[in-house]
Structures are given as C-alpha cells and as structure tokens.
Design an enzyme around this catalytic site. Structure first.
Site, PDB file in Angstrom:
ATOM      1  N   CYS A 140       0.878  -1.174   0.000  1.00 47.54           N
ATOM      2  CA  CYS A 140       0.000   0.000   0.000  1.00 47.54           C
ATOM      3  C   CYS A 140       0.914   1.223   0.000  1.00 47.54           C
ATOM      4  O   CYS A 140       2.056   1.135  -0.442  1.00 47.54           O
ATOM      5  CB  CYS A 140      -0.987  -0.026   1.172  1.00 47.54           C
ATOM      6  SG  CYS A 140      -0.263   0.163   2.804  1.00 47.54           S
ATOM      7  N   ARG A 149      -3.437  -0.668   5.723  1.00 45.53           N
ATOM      8  CA  ARG A 149      -3.989  -1.730   4.884  1.00 45.53           C
ATOM      9  C   ARG A 149      -3.058  -2.913   4.682  1.00 45.53           C
ATOM     10  O   ARG A 149      -3.468  -4.066   4.863  1.00 45.53           O
ATOM     11  CB  ARG A 149      -4.403  -1.164   3.518  1.00 45.53           C
ATOM     12  CG  ARG A 149      -5.548  -0.177   3.606  1.00 45.53           C
ATOM     13  CD  ARG A 149      -5.792   0.521   2.293  1.00 45.53           C
ATOM     14  NE  ARG A 149      -4.666   1.401   1.966  1.00 45.53           N
ATOM     15  CZ  ARG A 149      -4.549   2.079   0.829  1.00 45.53           C
ATOM     16  NH1 ARG A 149      -5.474   1.958  -0.102  1.00 45.53           N
ATOM     17  NH2 ARG A 149      -3.518   2.867   0.632  1.00 45.53           N
ATOM     18  N   ASP A 205      -7.772   3.952   1.412  1.00 49.13           N
ATOM     19  CA  ASP A 205      -6.911   4.151   2.570  1.00 49.13           C
ATOM     20  C   ASP A 205      -7.718   4.766   3.717  1.00 49.13           C
ATOM     21  O   ASP A 205      -8.279   5.848   3.572  1.00 49.13           O
ATOM     22  CB  ASP A 205      -5.759   5.076   2.178  1.00 49.13           C
ATOM     23  CG  ASP A 205      -4.644   5.103   3.199  1.00 49.13           C
ATOM     24  OD1 ASP A 205      -4.814   4.535   4.298  1.00 49.13           O
ATOM     25  OD2 ASP A 205      -3.593   5.691   2.890  1.00 49.13           O
TER      26      ASP A 205
END
Length: 148
Positions: free
Chosen positions: A9, A15, A119
C-alpha cells in the site's frame, strides 16, 4: 508453488499490515514455508501499525505481529512470487520500480470485480472497519483461488 507473497500500500501502516496478518493466518496453516511480507510505496520507515487498524484486528480476534513500516524496493518485488496492491495506482508505482513485475502484480480485490480498497488513514473508525471487511473478503477469495 508460491513461496513469497508481498502486499503493498502507500504507508505500510494500515492496509498492507492488516492484509499481511489476515493472509498469514489464512494461508500459513497448510503451507509453513510460505513467507508473507508487506511494504509501502511511500512508507515512513519504522512506524508501527496505525493504532486504530491494530485495534480493529484485535477486536476481530486476529493476532497482528509487531510491525514496523518498510519501504518497498526492487529486491522485495523481484523476490515475490505474487504482489498484491490496494489501488490501481499502486500497480503503476510498482511497474516504475520493477517493470518485470507485470504478470505477478494484482489488486488484492481482484476477485471482487477489481475492487480498490481505500486508505483509512486519518479517517474515522468506520473507514477502518470498512477496509478490514474488504481486506478480509479479498484474502478469503485469494485463499480459494490459491487452493487453500
């Protein structure tokens, strides 16, 4: 046979460590030699997992390991057999680092209609819960696809 999965990410604090935890719990049971790592395209190296992301994992009875953010590099990408990302723009970032990562880089949400997982960083708790649910569903789908 897969030996290394890399999950990517941006910051490597929300994440990707969440996905790494879930993927490790799901796939490592039948495959102890499988290594699952995570990294960020713009990681703030050394930061721990974001506290809300960690809390959500713990509340869902997961056991996140101690985590420190790592910056993605070409060696990690070359060593990985499968690279999973959260958003389409992450794929482009990976190809800029290692163009030969084509063919082994996919969205984590590939089996959910190429779902992008937003996000949750600097957002409220429901955003973290939503990201967790999407990651959990995506990991379960990858486990089926990979024969686990």
């Amino acid at each position: 046979m897969l030996e290394r999965i890399l999950i990517v990410c941006i910051g490597n604090i929300c994440r990707s460590p969440c996905a790494q935890t879930l993927m490790s719990e799901t796939l490592s049971r039948g495959n102890p030699g499988l290594k699952i790592d995570s990294a960020g395209l713009e990681a703030q190296v050394g930061l721990p997992m974001e506290p809300t992301a960690r809390a959500v994992l713990l509340e869902h009875r997961h056991r996140p390991p101690e985590h420190r953010a790592r910056q993605l590099d070409g060696t990690m990408l070359r060593q990985a057999d499968l690279v999973l990302v959260m958003e389409r723009r992450h794929v482009d970032g990976i190809y800029r680092i290692v163009p030969e990562a084509r063919g082994k880089t996919f969205l984590l949400g590939k089996w959910q209609g190429e779902l992008e997982i937003r996000d949750p960083f600097r957002r409220d708790r429901p955003a973290f819960e939503q990201a967790y649910r999407q990651i959990r569903t995506a990991v379960e789908a990858w486990a089926v696809h990979l024969g686990h």
